[in-house]
Scaffold this active site. Structure first.
Site, mmCIF file in Angstrom:
data_model
loop_
_atom_site.group_PDB
_atom_site.id
_atom_site.type_symbol
_atom_site.label_atom_id
_atom_site.label_comp_id
_atom_site.label_asym_id
_atom_site.label_seq_id
_atom_site.Cartn_x
_atom_site.Cartn_y
_atom_site.Cartn_z
ATOM 1 N N ASP A 80 -8.755 13.783 4.192
ATOM 2 C CA ASP A 80 -7.493 14.211 4.564
ATOM 3 C C ASP A 80 -6.303 13.211 4.728
ATOM 4 O OD1 ASP A 80 -5.561 16.586 5.606
ATOM 5 O OD2 ASP A 80 -5.365 15.201 7.265
ATOM 6 N N LYS A 88 -2.961 11.804 2.267
ATOM 7 C CA LYS A 88 -1.817 11.270 2.748
ATOM 8 C C LYS A 88 -1.307 10.063 2.281
ATOM 9 C CE LYS A 88 -2.144 14.684 6.631
ATOM 10 N NZ LYS A 88 -2.638 15.020 7.852
#
Ligand code: NAP
Ligand code: NAG
Ligand code: NAG
Length: 367
Positions: A225, A229
């Site tokens: 995750d 980003k």
């Protein structure tokens, strides 16, 4: 009043909060009449076939009543329904679906505007990322905004864009990009310990019980995750990262537990590795530091990395609280002292705010 049409795919935590904020905005707005023509979950949907608009006060009970129908097929029926709207059309993708993200270029090419907190389209293959922007920039392409893909409602991508557009040079971006990892390390290795020391596995179990992790904590602990980003930030800074896995990512999942059959089995096994994390923590302490899980992007060197790093006890990163994010922009203009964006980086309301502010940006750009 100009009339605009909105379709919302995905009505979970963020979606619900978004719809409620959109409803209030539509009532407040003196410039736009907003007609929401589609609200879709995975198996049920509400459609306003005559484009007059759904009732945003009663949609939740409506979708589970007999008004809820099978969602239109994706992408074909959905695209046809959206592009037949008698005015500007904004699609809000509030899912985490890769399948939906893969069709963004088609929607944008057809003039549909897109706002989304879904990271998949911008952090998967570089080809998809390029296709999305190419479709948006082509003649009659729709606008695309995805502020909430990094730092939820925090102004991260808009700040990056402003820095670049005004001619500043990004040197480095680093910070804590995951609410889950923030919470985990702020409680495992707090700056000012209070009460009994907690093991890493106990901290993970507690974070899971409080709903701060994915149902299977491995989906947070693998670092992907955060890597997604960083991939988005890198690409927008001009560093064309091929895949979210094409740079070093430190996973916090012990190798033998990668194949554990369930989240429970994983958590039970994790206690056996508490000694390793304890050592990481005490090593940092002996240097007057605390350990945190961070992402960093060095534009000059062309390097991206995600993993554990020690931070001086006096640093801003060490002082972070709760599940807050912090993002430091080091640029030519700002010099040695970074420009810092800090605050809640997860949660339905703040994420939905990021999505609604993107939608307002689209409205402001419509003729
Ligand atoms: N929550 C946060 O703090 C946060 C922060 C930043 C970004 N985000 C991003 O925001 C997005 C939404 O997060 P969330 O927490 O709201 O997720 P969520 O609670 O899992 O909601 C997902 C929604 O999408 C629907 N859905 C999934 N696949 C679909 C499909 N193919 N067609 C139609 N609907 C579909 C689901 O339908 P059902 O209702 O039928 O299950 C559900 O309503 C994700 O991309 C997430 O990464 C969330
Ligand atoms: C999108 O839907 C998901 C799943 O229902 C939810 O968790 C998320 O908060 C929603 N996001 C927005 C912006 O509505
Ligand atoms: C939505 O439904 C509620 C309850 O039936 C009603 O009071 C309200 O006027 C409706 N709003 C619109 C915009 O139709």
């Amino acid at each position: 009043m100009s009339k605009v049409y909105v379709a919302v795919i995905g009505a979970g935590g963020v979606g619900k909060s978004f719809i409620s904020q959109l409803n209030a905005y539509a009532l407040r707005s003196k410039k736009y009449t907003i007609s929401t023509i589609l609200i879709s979950r995975s198996s049920k949907a509400l459609l306003s076939k005559d484009y007059s608009g759904l009732n945003l006060t009663t949609w939740e009970s409506d979708i589970s009543s007999s008004s809820g129908v099978k969602p239109p097929s994706f992408p074909d029926e959905t695209l046809k329904f959206l592009t037949s709207a008698p005015g500007p059309m904004i699609l809000v993708d509030n899912t985490s679906s890769e399948t939906i993200a893969e069709e963004y270029p088609r929607f944008l090419s057809s003039g549909v505007h897109l706002v989304t907190p879904n990271k998949k389209g911008f952090s998967s293959s570089l080809a998809l990322f390029k296709a999305i922007y190419a479709a948006s920039e082509a003649q009659n392409g729709g606008y695309v905004f995805h502020e909430a893909t990094v730092g939820a409602g925090l102004p991260v991508l808009s700040t990056l864009k402003d820095l670049i557009d005004t001619g500043d040079e990004i040197v480095k971006i680093e910070g804590v990009f995951s609410g889950t990892m923030s919470y985990l390390f702020n409680s495992f290795a707090p700056l000012s310990p209070s009460g009994a020391e907690k093991s890493f596995s106990a901290c993970v179990a507690e974070a899971r019980e409080l709903g701060y992790t994915e149902p299977d904590p491995r989906d947070d602990l693998n670092g992907l995750d955060v890597a997604r980003k960083l991939t988005i930030l890198a690409r927008l800074s001009g560093l064309l990262v091929t895949e979210p896995t094409s740079f070093p990512i430190q996973s916090l999942i012990p190798k033998p537990l990668e194949s554990a059959a369930s989240a429970e089995e994983f958590l039970a096994g994790l206690a056996g590795f508490d000694g390793e994390m304890h050592k990481v923590k005490t090593t940092a302490e002996s240097e007057g530091a605390v350990v945190r899980y961070v992402g960093s992007l060095d534009v000059g060197k062309g390097e991206v990395s995600v993993g554990l790093r020690n931070f001086d006890r006096g640093s801003t990163v060490a002082g972070l609280k709760g599940s807050d994010n912090i993002i430091s922009f080091y640029t030519r203009r700002y010099g040695e002292r970074a420009m810092i964006v800090q605050g809640a980086g997860a949660g339905a309301d703040v994420t939905a705010m990021g999505v609604l502010s993107d939608l307002i940006k689209v409205l402001e750009r419509l003729k």
